[in-house]
Design a protein around this motif. Structure first.
Motif, PDB file in Angstrom:
ATOM      1  N   ASP A  15     -16.790 -48.755   5.619  1.00 60.02           N
ATOM      2  CA  ASP A  15     -18.194 -47.768   6.067  1.00 60.02           C
ATOM      3  C   ASP A  15     -18.453 -48.916   5.344  1.00 60.02           C
ATOM      4  O   ASP A  15     -19.051 -48.880   4.291  1.00 60.02           O
ATOM      5  CB  ASP A  15     -18.374 -46.490   6.561  1.00 60.02           C
ATOM      6  N   VAL A  16     -19.888 -49.602   6.358  1.00 63.04           N
ATOM      7  CA  VAL A  16     -20.504 -50.450   5.312  1.00 63.04           C
ATOM      8  C   VAL A  16     -21.709 -49.668   4.582  1.00 63.04           C
ATOM      9  O   VAL A  16     -21.816 -50.527   3.211  1.00 63.04           O
ATOM     10  CB  VAL A  16     -21.028 -51.387   6.499  1.00 63.04           C
ATOM     11  N   LEU A  17     -21.684 -48.271   4.816  1.00 67.51           N
ATOM     12  CA  LEU A  17     -22.899 -47.262   3.761  1.00 67.51           C
ATOM     13  C   LEU A  17     -21.765 -47.509   2.443  1.00 67.51           C
ATOM     14  O   LEU A  17     -22.528 -46.679   1.859  1.00 67.51           O
ATOM     15  CB  LEU A  17     -23.364 -46.594   4.573  1.00 67.51           C
ATOM     16  N   THR A  18     -20.730 -47.366   2.422  1.00 69.10           N
ATOM     17  CA  THR A  18     -19.909 -47.199   0.907  1.00 69.10           C
ATOM     18  C   THR A  18     -19.779 -48.266   1.012  1.00 69.10           C
ATOM     19  O   THR A  18     -19.735 -48.165  -0.363  1.00 69.10           O
ATOM     20  CB  THR A  18     -18.119 -46.471   1.076  1.00 69.10           C
ATOM     21  N   VAL A  28     -30.950 -44.328  -5.765  1.00 71.46           N
ATOM     22  CA  VAL A  28     -29.596 -44.018  -5.068  1.00 71.46           C
ATOM     23  C   VAL A  28     -29.385 -43.310  -3.939  1.00 71.46           C
ATOM     24  O   VAL A  28     -30.133 -42.785  -3.229  1.00 71.46           O
ATOM     25  CB  VAL A  28     -28.992 -42.783  -6.183  1.00 71.46           C
ATOM     26  N   PHE A  29     -28.503 -44.471  -3.116  1.00 69.97           N
ATOM     27  CA  PHE A  29     -28.173 -44.314  -1.608  1.00 69.97           C
ATOM     28  C   PHE A  29     -26.711 -43.560  -1.674  1.00 69.97           C
ATOM     29  O   PHE A  29     -26.040 -43.258  -2.895  1.00 69.97           O
ATOM     30  CB  PHE A  29     -27.631 -45.712  -1.477  1.00 69.97           C
ATOM     31  N   THR A  30     -27.048 -42.363  -0.806  1.00 67.50           N
ATOM     32  CA  THR A  30     -25.902 -41.520  -0.877  1.00 67.50           C
ATOM     33  C   THR A  30     -24.812 -41.588  -0.020  1.00 67.50           C
ATOM     34  O   THR A  30     -24.931 -42.681   0.956  1.00 67.50           O
ATOM     35  CB  THR A  30     -26.667 -40.132  -0.121  1.00 67.50           C
ATOM     36  N   PRO A  31     -23.387 -41.704  -0.672  1.00 62.61           N
ATOM     37  CA  PRO A  31     -22.450 -41.615   0.201  1.00 62.61           C
ATOM     38  C   PRO A  31     -22.534 -41.075   1.014  1.00 62.61           C
ATOM     39  O   PRO A  31     -22.542 -39.778   1.209  1.00 62.61           O
ATOM     40  CB  PRO A  31     -21.320 -41.788  -1.190  1.00 62.61           C
ATOM     41  N   PRO A  32     -21.896 -41.916   2.389  1.00 61.95           N
ATOM     42  CA  PRO A  32     -21.313 -40.954   3.347  1.00 61.95           C
ATOM     43  C   PRO A  32     -20.577 -39.406   3.445  1.00 61.95           C
ATOM     44  O   PRO A  32     -21.060 -38.533   4.628  1.00 61.95           O
ATOM     45  CB  PRO A  32     -20.477 -41.825   5.013  1.00 61.95           C
ATOM     46  N   PHE A  67     -37.605 -39.771   3.521  1.00 60.04           N
ATOM     47  CA  PHE A  67     -37.525 -40.556   2.526  1.00 60.04           C
ATOM     48  C   PHE A  67     -36.114 -41.520   3.004  1.00 60.04           C
ATOM     49  O   PHE A  67     -35.542 -41.246   1.834  1.00 60.04           O
ATOM     50  CB  PHE A  67     -37.282 -40.304   0.845  1.00 60.04           C
ATOM     51  N   THR A  68     -35.803 -41.565   3.564  1.00 61.90           N
ATOM     52  CA  THR A  68     -34.580 -42.301   4.040  1.00 61.90           C
ATOM     53  C   THR A  68     -34.288 -44.092   3.772  1.00 61.90           C
ATOM     54  O   THR A  68     -35.699 -44.271   3.434  1.00 61.90           O
ATOM     55  CB  THR A  68     -34.139 -42.052   5.659  1.00 61.90           C
ATOM     56  N   LYS A  69     -33.075 -43.677   3.403  1.00 56.34           N
ATOM     57  CA  LYS A  69     -33.158 -45.290   2.800  1.00 56.34           C
ATOM     58  C   LYS A  69     -32.240 -45.750   3.250  1.00 56.34           C
ATOM     59  O   LYS A  69     -32.396 -46.376   3.933  1.00 56.34           O
ATOM     60  CB  LYS A  69     -32.838 -45.216   1.416  1.00 56.34           C
ATOM     61  N   SER A  70     -30.721 -45.935   3.445  1.00 52.67           N
ATOM     62  CA  SER A  70     -29.508 -46.348   4.433  1.00 52.67           C
ATOM     63  C   SER A  70     -29.935 -45.761   5.537  1.00 52.67           C
ATOM     64  O   SER A  70     -28.894 -46.690   6.531  1.00 52.67           O
ATOM     65  CB  SER A  70     -28.222 -46.213   3.160  1.00 52.67           C
ATOM     66  N   GLY A  71     -30.032 -44.314   5.608  1.00 52.63           N
ATOM     67  CA  GLY A  71     -30.075 -44.088   7.688  1.00 52.63           C
ATOM     68  C   GLY A  71     -28.240 -43.336   7.027  1.00 52.63           C
ATOM     69  O   GLY A  71     -28.291 -42.779   8.679  1.00 52.63           O
ATOM     70  N   VAL A  72     -27.867 -43.163   6.123  1.00 51.13           N
ATOM     71  CA  VAL A  72     -26.806 -42.560   5.841  1.00 51.13           C
ATOM     72  C   VAL A  72     -26.487 -41.124   6.975  1.00 51.13           C
ATOM     73  O   VAL A  72     -26.221 -41.025   7.886  1.00 51.13           O
ATOM     74  CB  VAL A  72     -26.078 -42.439   5.232  1.00 51.13           C
ATOM     75  N   PHE A  73     -27.993 -40.081   6.090  1.00 50.63           N
ATOM     76  CA  PHE A  73     -27.899 -38.862   7.027  1.00 50.63           C
ATOM     77  C   PHE A  73     -28.182 -38.242   8.409  1.00 50.63           C
ATOM     78  O   PHE A  73     -27.503 -38.215   9.270  1.00 50.63           O
ATOM     79  CB  PHE A  73     -29.738 -37.912   6.243  1.00 50.63           C
ATOM     80  N   LEU A  74     -29.214 -39.857   8.762  1.00 49.93           N
ATOM     81  CA  LEU A  74     -29.868 -39.780  10.143  1.00 49.93           C
ATOM     82  C   LEU A  74     -28.939 -40.451  10.994  1.00 49.93           C
ATOM     83  O   LEU A  74     -28.688 -40.024  11.997  1.00 49.93           O
ATOM     84  CB  LEU A  74     -30.548 -40.570  10.514  1.00 49.93           C
ATOM     85  N   ARG A  75     -27.816 -41.173  10.783  1.00 46.95           N
ATOM     86  CA  ARG A  75     -26.155 -41.243  10.926  1.00 46.95           C
ATOM     87  C   ARG A  75     -25.567 -40.813  11.368  1.00 46.95           C
ATOM     88  O   ARG A  75     -24.845 -40.462  13.119  1.00 46.95           O
ATOM     89  CB  ARG A  75     -25.771 -42.907  10.657  1.00 46.95           C
TER      90      ARG A  75
END
Length: 526
Positions: A15-18, A28-32, A67-75
């Motif tokens: 996963d690119v977000l990792t 800090v980006f949140t891990p999926p 306060f979205t950063k990587s968009g991981v929560f929305l995704r």
């Protein structure tokens, strides 16, 4: 089109977000995996309150990451909704369009992260782009809003976030980190401007920025994560879930009011605490660790608290959160605190100095390295090294009466890492009369060398340092950190065995104390 829309149904490895690096410890980006843990907690609470129904099968629930950063929560929310709404909305493209236009919303914190979040959610940096999985948007931003917001300067600081004007009053081409969600006095009106006047969010979730560098007006940092929590509650959602630093539990500049309302409001339903931040954010050190919570507007009562350390979970334990002025992180300590505090003895911080006892800062260097006539010893810690210098008696303008008394000096700061058992405090030092110290030490005021030795023996017990540890959540131990340590008489050598007997500490409680606090002797290093 169906192939495009099925992005959420196809497995990707990795996963690119990792793989992306954090911008800083503030953002800090949140891990999926961790985002999904928070979503699981939310889903369990929803099901418990709705007869077992799935929140992901409800096409009316609206989610906001402000306060979205990587968009991981929305995704990850979109992926769950795509699966959950399949029966109700069988056509995949229709289902995706409904979810992305009606249910999932975000506010970017910087231009860069807003583009990243759109790429994560829409598979395109433009919601209307050729490769976007959405087909129903009329604008490139979709439902992930970002526009530069300006600070509201009140003299040298921003009235909303405390950002120093000297640092963040920047040209338009530079990020100024004025986060839209907290730079308003009317958050409901602001969200109406962004997404529509009739917008009501059921769930607000995410990982807010933690602090503004220099926000306290100097070299220190001003925490801002609590401002996002407070602002989210004003929107009157059903649930709020955020991952934030755990230092609010017992410390933090300006956190007393937030802590009191947060613990005493009764709406905290779940609290998951990670004393070692690396268990959540690998490679990132956040002093005192991090936690995530589930705030439920309909909940009143105890909170289920779970502590995670070394991959193991302690709990959940149903806890009354406002029993004390701070939050006791480990419920196993409660019975010990009850036994100690029920005696209502005078606290030892009544003979402990406050910050900068003699008015000399930690970086004070106006001392001589050799003894001189009329000079007194000055104890200091600089660059993590202890030393003794000599200063004229006239250099001391604060607490002059303490110069000619014997003292026990204790380091104001001690880190030592996250491992257990922990030393908790730095090694004490008996200072003769006359003497003084810099801000690096706090001072226990005693009358004789024997009293100094007695209080030193007490300080070095596991029992003493365990009680301190319940209020010490960062490396700093100030006067208030010692508020739960009871006063003793200074006519003997104190040991853990004597203290365990005095306070009726059980064998199980002793084992717990000793699993948390390691032994200390006068011969130990720092």
């Amino acid at each position: 089109m169906i192939e495009q829309a099925s992005f959420a149904l196809r497995g990707r490895n990795p996963d690119v977000l990792t793989c992306i690096a954090n911008l800083s410890n503030d953002e800090v980006f949140t891990p999926p995996e961790f985002a999904n843990r928070m979503l699981d907690t939310l889903a369990e609470a929803w099901a418990a309150d709705n007869g077992g129904a799935s929140i992901w099968a409800d096409n009316s629930v609206r989610f906001l990451d402000p306060f979205t950063k990587s968009g991981v929560f929305l995704r990850e929310i979109a992926k769950r909704l795509i699966a959950g709404l399949e029966t109700e909305i069988p056509d995949l493209q229709t289902r995706v369009d409904h979810i992305l236009t009606q249910q999932v919303f975000g506010i970017g914190i910087t231009r860069l992260t807003s583009l990243l979040a759109r790429r994560s959610l829409y598979c395109s940096k433009h919601a209307t782009g050729e490769h976007s999985v959405a087909t129903a948007f009329a604008n490139d931003d979709g439902n992930i809003w970002f526009e530069r917001t300006e600070h509201s300067w009140d003299g040298s600081k921003c009235q909303f976030c405390g950002a120093p004007r000297a640092i963040f009053d920047r040209e338009p081409e530079l990020e100024n980190h004025a986060y839209a969600f907290i730079h308003t006095n009317d958050i409901k009106a602001r969200l109406g401007e962004l997404f529509g006047a009739d917008m009501q969010f059921d769930v607000i979730i995410g990982n807010p920025p933690y602090q503004m560098t220099g926000g306290a007006g100097g070299t220190s940092d001003s925490s801002i994560y609590h401002l996002f929590v407070e602002q989210a509650a004003k929107l009157e959602p059903r649930f709020v879930s955020m991952v934030i630093p755990s230092r609010w539990m017992a410390g933090g500049r300006g956190m007393d009011g937030f802590r009191q309302s947060f613990l005493g409001g009764g709406h905290l339903r779940e609290l998951s605490d990670f004393p070692a931040s690396s268990e959540v954010f690998p490679g990132v050190e956040i002093k005192a660790g991090v936690c995530y919570f589930l705030w439920d507007s309909a909940h009143q009562g105890n909170c289920n608290v779970t502590t995670f350390r070394g991959g193991e979970a302690l709990g959940p334990v149903s806890r009354k959160l406002d029993e004390y002025d701070i939050f006791v992180r480990d419920g196993r300590a409660i019975s010990i605190l009850h036994k100690v505090l029920e005696r209502e003895e005078l606290p030892i911080n009544s003979i402990l100095s406050r910050d900068t006892t003699f008015g000399l800062a930690s970086n004070f260097d106006g001392y001589s390295e050799t003894e001189k006539s009329g000079h007194i010893p000055l104890f200091y810690i600089r660059r993590m090294k202890r030393g003794i210098g000599y200063v004229p008696r006239e250099a001391i303008s604060k607490n002059v009466h303490l110069i000619d008394r014997w003292k026990l000096l204790v380091p104001e700061a001690y880190n030592g890492g996250d491992g257990l058992p922990h030393q908790i405090l730095g090694k004490p030092l008996i200072a003769p009369a006359p003497s003084a110290c810099t801000q690096s030490y706090l001072v226990f005021d005693v009358a004789t060398p024997d009293e100094a030795a007695s209080i030193q023996s007490y300080y070095m017990t596991r029992f003493f340092r365990f009680l301190v540890s319940q209020r010490k959540i960062t490396q700093h131990a100030l006067n208030s950190t010692y508020a739960w340590v009871p006063m003793q008489t200074w006519d003997r050598t104190w040991t853990d065995e004597v203290l365990y007997e005095k306070y009726r500490i059980s064998d199980e409680e002793r084992a717990y104390i000793e699993s948390q606090v390691r032994s200390m002797s006068v011969d130990d290093g720092e």
